[in-house]
Write a protein that holds these residues in place. Structure first.
Motif, PDB file in Angstrom:
ATOM      1  N   ASN A   7       0.714  -0.764   0.208  1.00 46.68           N
ATOM      2  CA  ASN A   7       0.058   0.084  -0.178  1.00 46.68           C
ATOM      3  C   ASN A   7       1.098   1.315   0.238  1.00 46.68           C
ATOM      4  OD1 ASN A   7      -1.649  -2.400   1.771  1.00 46.68           O
ATOM      5  ND2 ASN A   7      -3.707  -0.469   0.723  1.00 46.68           N
ATOM      6  N   LYS A   8       2.063   1.036  -0.763  1.00 49.25           N
ATOM      7  CA  LYS A   8       2.534   2.544  -1.235  1.00 49.25           C
ATOM      8  C   LYS A   8       2.121   3.358  -1.106  1.00 49.25           C
ATOM      9  CE  LYS A   8       6.992   0.045  -1.704  1.00 49.25           C
ATOM     10  NZ  LYS A   8       8.777  -0.009  -1.818  1.00 49.25           N
ATOM     11  N   THR A   9       1.933   4.602  -0.602  1.00 50.87           N
ATOM     12  CA  THR A   9       1.603   5.965  -1.217  1.00 50.87           C
ATOM     13  C   THR A   9       2.156   6.947  -2.851  1.00 50.87           C
ATOM     14  OG1 THR A   9       0.123   6.248   0.659  1.00 50.87           O
ATOM     15  CG2 THR A   9       0.278   8.612  -0.451  1.00 50.87           C
ATOM     16  N   ILE A  10       1.045   7.390  -3.577  1.00 50.61           N
ATOM     17  CA  ILE A  10       2.223   7.657  -4.965  1.00 50.61           C
ATOM     18  C   ILE A  10       1.633   8.665  -4.917  1.00 50.61           C
ATOM     19  CG2 ILE A  10       2.986   7.240  -7.201  1.00 50.61           C
ATOM     20  CD1 ILE A  10       3.622   5.890  -5.103  1.00 50.61           C
ATOM     21  N   LEU A  11       1.756   9.847  -4.927  1.00 52.29           N
ATOM     22  CA  LEU A  11       1.825  11.810  -5.473  1.00 52.29           C
ATOM     23  C   LEU A  11       1.608  11.659  -6.914  1.00 52.29           C
ATOM     24  CD1 LEU A  11       0.485  14.593  -4.427  1.00 52.29           C
ATOM     25  CD2 LEU A  11       3.190  15.104  -4.904  1.00 52.29           C
ATOM     26  N   ILE A  12       0.116  11.760  -7.089  1.00 51.83           N
ATOM     27  CA  ILE A  12       0.098  11.902  -8.960  1.00 51.83           C
ATOM     28  C   ILE A  12      -0.469  13.445  -8.833  1.00 51.83           C
ATOM     29  CG2 ILE A  12      -1.837  10.693  -9.069  1.00 51.83           C
ATOM     30  CD1 ILE A  12      -1.153  10.060 -11.667  1.00 51.83           C
ATOM     31  N   ALA A  13       0.066  14.176  -9.799  1.00 54.06           N
ATOM     32  CA  ALA A  13      -0.399  16.023  -9.766  1.00 54.06           C
ATOM     33  C   ALA A  13       0.057  16.007 -11.692  1.00 54.06           C
ATOM     34  CB  ALA A  13       0.861  16.136  -9.023  1.00 54.06           C
ATOM     35  N   PRO A  14      -1.292  15.905 -12.268  1.00 59.49           N
ATOM     36  CA  PRO A  14      -0.831  17.199 -14.055  1.00 59.49           C
ATOM     37  C   PRO A  14      -0.998  18.132 -13.658  1.00 59.49           C
ATOM     38  CG  PRO A  14      -3.592  15.447 -12.782  1.00 59.49           C
ATOM     39  CD  PRO A  14      -2.290  15.667 -11.524  1.00 59.49           C
ATOM     40  N   LEU A  15      -0.669  19.314 -13.937  1.00 58.70           N
ATOM     41  CA  LEU A  15      -0.623  19.562 -15.351  1.00 58.70           C
ATOM     42  C   LEU A  15      -2.011  20.168 -14.801  1.00 58.70           C
ATOM     43  CD1 LEU A  15       1.095  22.944 -15.311  1.00 58.70           C
ATOM     44  CD2 LEU A  15       1.672  21.953 -17.594  1.00 58.70           C
ATOM     45  N   ASN A  16      -2.374  21.500 -14.748  1.00 55.91           N
ATOM     46  CA  ASN A  16      -3.589  22.341 -14.834  1.00 55.91           C
ATOM     47  C   ASN A  16      -3.503  23.632 -16.165  1.00 55.91           C
ATOM     48  OD1 ASN A  16      -6.462  23.503 -14.880  1.00 55.91           O
ATOM     49  ND2 ASN A  16      -5.976  25.160 -13.703  1.00 55.91           N
ATOM     50  N   TRP A  17      -3.697  23.360 -17.233  1.00 59.41           N
ATOM     51  CA  TRP A  17      -3.627  23.628 -18.788  1.00 59.41           C
ATOM     52  C   TRP A  17      -4.892  23.104 -19.683  1.00 59.41           C
ATOM     53  CZ3 TRP A  17       1.605  25.715 -20.300  1.00 59.41           C
ATOM     54  CH2 TRP A  17       1.409  26.315 -21.970  1.00 59.41           C
ATOM     55  N   GLY A  18      -5.894  23.411 -18.736  1.00 54.68           N
ATOM     56  CA  GLY A  18      -6.681  23.306 -19.802  1.00 54.68           C
ATOM     57  C   GLY A  18      -7.438  21.658 -18.725  1.00 54.68           C
ATOM     58  N   LEU A  19      -7.735  20.382 -19.439  1.00 57.04           N
ATOM     59  CA  LEU A  19      -8.461  19.432 -19.036  1.00 57.04           C
ATOM     60  C   LEU A  19      -7.208  18.181 -19.343  1.00 57.04           C
ATOM     61  CD1 LEU A  19     -12.139  19.782 -18.881  1.00 57.04           C
ATOM     62  CD2 LEU A  19     -10.752  20.671 -17.411  1.00 57.04           C
ATOM     63  N   GLY A  20      -6.831  18.015 -20.819  1.00 58.52           N
ATOM     64  CA  GLY A  20      -5.621  17.367 -20.935  1.00 58.52           C
ATOM     65  C   GLY A  20      -5.522  15.912 -20.047  1.00 58.52           C
ATOM     66  N   HIS A  21      -4.215  16.698 -19.313  1.00 58.34           N
ATOM     67  CA  HIS A  21      -3.418  16.493 -18.440  1.00 58.34           C
ATOM     68  C   HIS A  21      -4.058  15.711 -17.386  1.00 58.34           C
ATOM     69  CE1 HIS A  21       0.340  18.576 -19.998  1.00 58.34           C
ATOM     70  NE2 HIS A  21      -0.565  19.813 -20.603  1.00 58.34           N
ATOM     71  N   ALA A  22      -5.108  16.457 -16.639  1.00 56.98           N
ATOM     72  CA  ALA A  22      -6.067  15.816 -15.538  1.00 56.98           C
ATOM     73  C   ALA A  22      -6.334  14.428 -16.127  1.00 56.98           C
ATOM     74  CB  ALA A  22      -7.250  16.402 -15.146  1.00 56.98           C
ATOM     75  N   THR A  23      -6.907  14.594 -17.364  1.00 54.40           N
ATOM     76  CA  THR A  23      -7.779  13.682 -18.079  1.00 54.40           C
ATOM     77  C   THR A  23      -7.218  12.056 -17.922  1.00 54.40           C
ATOM     78  OG1 THR A  23      -8.363  13.496 -20.461  1.00 54.40           O
ATOM     79  CG2 THR A  23     -10.008  14.701 -18.871  1.00 54.40           C
ATOM     80  N   ARG A  24      -5.907  12.311 -18.875  1.00 55.49           N
ATOM     81  CA  ARG A  24      -4.815  10.896 -19.317  1.00 55.49           C
ATOM     82  C   ARG A  24      -4.674  11.259 -18.254  1.00 55.49           C
ATOM     83  NH1 ARG A  24       0.008  13.753 -22.547  1.00 55.49           N
ATOM     84  NH2 ARG A  24       1.305  14.587 -20.998  1.00 55.49           N
ATOM     85  N   CYS A  25      -4.612  11.552 -16.457  1.00 55.67           N
ATOM     86  CA  CYS A  25      -4.008  10.890 -15.454  1.00 55.67           C
ATOM     87  C   CYS A  25      -5.065   9.533 -15.084  1.00 55.67           C
ATOM     88  CB  CYS A  25      -3.766  11.402 -13.968  1.00 55.67           C
ATOM     89  SG  CYS A  25      -1.752  12.644 -15.137  1.00 55.67           S
ATOM     90  N   ILE A  26      -6.425   9.333 -14.848  1.00 50.57           N
ATOM     91  CA  ILE A  26      -7.056   8.742 -14.460  1.00 50.57           C
ATOM     92  C   ILE A  26      -7.322   7.566 -15.237  1.00 50.57           C
ATOM     93  CG2 ILE A  26     -10.090   8.127 -15.170  1.00 50.57           C
ATOM     94  CD1 ILE A  26     -10.680  10.894 -15.778  1.00 50.57           C
ATOM     95  N   PRO A  27      -6.902   6.552 -16.608  1.00 47.78           N
ATOM     96  CA  PRO A  27      -6.026   5.361 -15.956  1.00 47.78           C
ATOM     97  C   PRO A  27      -5.136   5.177 -15.160  1.00 47.78           C
ATOM     98  CG  PRO A  27      -5.697   6.524 -18.479  1.00 47.78           C
ATOM     99  CD  PRO A  27      -6.247   7.239 -17.665  1.00 47.78           C
ATOM    100  N   ILE A  28      -3.676   5.778 -15.002  1.00 44.05           N
ATOM    101  CA  ILE A  28      -3.115   5.981 -13.986  1.00 44.05           C
ATOM    102  C   ILE A  28      -3.586   5.954 -12.750  1.00 44.05           C
ATOM    103  CG2 ILE A  28      -0.479   6.908 -13.487  1.00 44.05           C
ATOM    104  CD1 ILE A  28      -0.254   8.307 -16.020  1.00 44.05           C
ATOM    105  N   ILE A  29      -3.820   6.610 -12.446  1.00 43.70           N
ATOM    106  CA  ILE A  29      -4.708   6.596 -11.214  1.00 43.70           C
ATOM    107  C   ILE A  29      -5.185   5.163 -10.952  1.00 43.70           C
ATOM    108  CG2 ILE A  29      -6.361   7.445  -9.386  1.00 43.70           C
ATOM    109  CD1 ILE A  29      -5.893  10.250 -10.942  1.00 43.70           C
ATOM    110  N   LYS A  30      -6.925   4.738 -11.690  1.00 44.42           N
ATOM    111  CA  LYS A  30      -6.931   3.898 -11.751  1.00 44.42           C
ATOM    112  C   LYS A  30      -6.660   2.275 -11.812  1.00 44.42           C
ATOM    113  CE  LYS A  30     -11.571   5.192 -13.583  1.00 44.42           C
ATOM    114  NZ  LYS A  30     -12.635   5.347 -15.379  1.00 44.42           N
TER     115      LYS A  30
END
Length: 355
Positions: A7-30
């Motif tokens: 259960n290691k804790t991973i910080l995942i931080a997308p750039l707020n430049w539109g929504l693209g960086h955030a949405t492509r992190c969704i499959p990684i978070i899952k």
């Protein structure tokens, strides 16, 4: 599921430049969750708001804003960006300081930064995600690319959401002839899945990106789509507390959609009109949808991608000021994006964070 991650804790931080960086992190978070890691999400603005809606049960933290804003005239974009550099650098230094504190406070075991330059720490394994190993800025591309590559070298690995071979989506953006950066190509990343559903809409319009250009395109297209012969669904890309729906003539408007509804709407749409942002391109590849692009004025990367894909006979495009709804008739003359089927070995990839 990887039961050796403790259960290691991973910080995942997308750039707020539109929504693209955030949405492509969704499959990684899952994927992190499926492999028994505990993700903590960090960002700011609409990117953070979107991920909070997608993962209401996960811990989220706020980072300083880079205060990225487009010029109204695309020709001035680079100079406006240069003018805002002091504020951006201040935010980068501040987020680096904050991340140092978070590592101790939240016992963070690893970092995944999607284009956030200050989200890094030497004490924990840190990964950088980008599709821009070369950063296109016109006649200053050589220097911006060298600076970006220098920053990426600090990270243990660089994950690129494209394929390594000649048949790829990003061209020179993410393929270097020679480099010491440890690059891992993941293949196109998308939160979407192709489904066979009855077509409900002849055209789907989906907007994204920073203001004021998102709003300027919305104003222009809201007039143009009224002349379109067919049913249109129009997703404005405005993240608000509540979803709003409005019907005007043949057009159904939404301020935003969560992933499940957006996936269904994509699958129910015949054609797509959108920016040539790379995350949107990856979604279209996954969904096997034909599209028409309007690159964001002044954003060299989107212009490059639009020109590349048009030259290859895949997707037509128009510059924003010249676009007319009649231009959509060109879509049928193009082949559409290639189906790049790739499977990510997440367990192998996450070994960077230790067994």
């Amino acid at each position: 599921m990887n039961l050796n991650s403790d259960n290691k804790t991973i910080l995942i931080a997308p750039l707020n430049w539109g929504l693209g960086h955030a949405t492509r992190c969704i499959p990684i978070i899952k994927a992190l969750q499926e492999n028994n890691f505990t993700p903590i999400i960090a960002s700011d603005g609409i990117a953070l708001e979107l991920l909070r809606k997608e993962f209401p049960y996960l811990k989220t933290l706020e980072l300083p804003s880079y205060q990225i804003e487009y010029a109204k005239n695309g020709k001035n974009f680079k100079w406006k960006l240069i003018k805002s550099l002091p504020k951006m650098l201040e935010a980068i230094w501040e987020e680096k300081r904050i991340v140092n504190q978070w590592i101790k406070k939240y016992k963070i075991n690893g970092i995944i930064s999607d284009n956030r330059l200050g989200v890094f720490n030497k004490k924990v394994p840190s990964v950088f995600i980008t599709h821009q190993l070369n950063v296109m800025t016109g006649n200053t591309t050589w220097i911006t690319s060298k600076i970006h590559q220098h920053i990426i070298k600090k990270y243990q690995e660089c994950w690129v959401p494209d394929v390594a071979g000649k048949l790829n989506l990003t061209g020179t953006l993410s393929h270097l002839k020679k480099t010491s950066i440890k690059i891992k190509y993941l293949g196109p990343l998308s939160r979407m899945h192709k489904k066979t559903l009855p077509i409900q809409y002849d055209l789907m319009v989906i907007l994204s990106g920073p203001e004021p250009q998102r709003g300027l395109l919305e104003t222009k297209l809201s007039k143009e789509v009224l002349c379109y012969n067919g049913n249109v669904v129009f997703v404005k890309g405005i993240i608000e507390e509540e979803q709003k729906k409005e019907q005007i003539a043949n057009v159904t408007y939404y301020n935003f959609m969560k992933t499940r509804q957006l996936e269904q709407t994509f699958n129910e749409s015949q054609k797509v009109l959108c920016r040539s942002g790379y995350t949107t391109i990856m979604d279209l590849v996954k969904l096997n949808k034909k599209a028409f692009f309007i690159p964001t004025p002044g954003q060299y990367e989107q212009v490059y991608l639009a020109e590349k894909l048009k030259k290859e006979g895949l997707v037509p495009y128009s510059i924003q000021e010249n676009f007319r709804i009649e231009d959509l008739s060109q879509i049928d003359k193009f082949k559409g994006l290639p189906q790049l089927e790739t499977i990510v070995n997440w367990e192998e990839l996450f070994k960077v964070f230790g067994s």
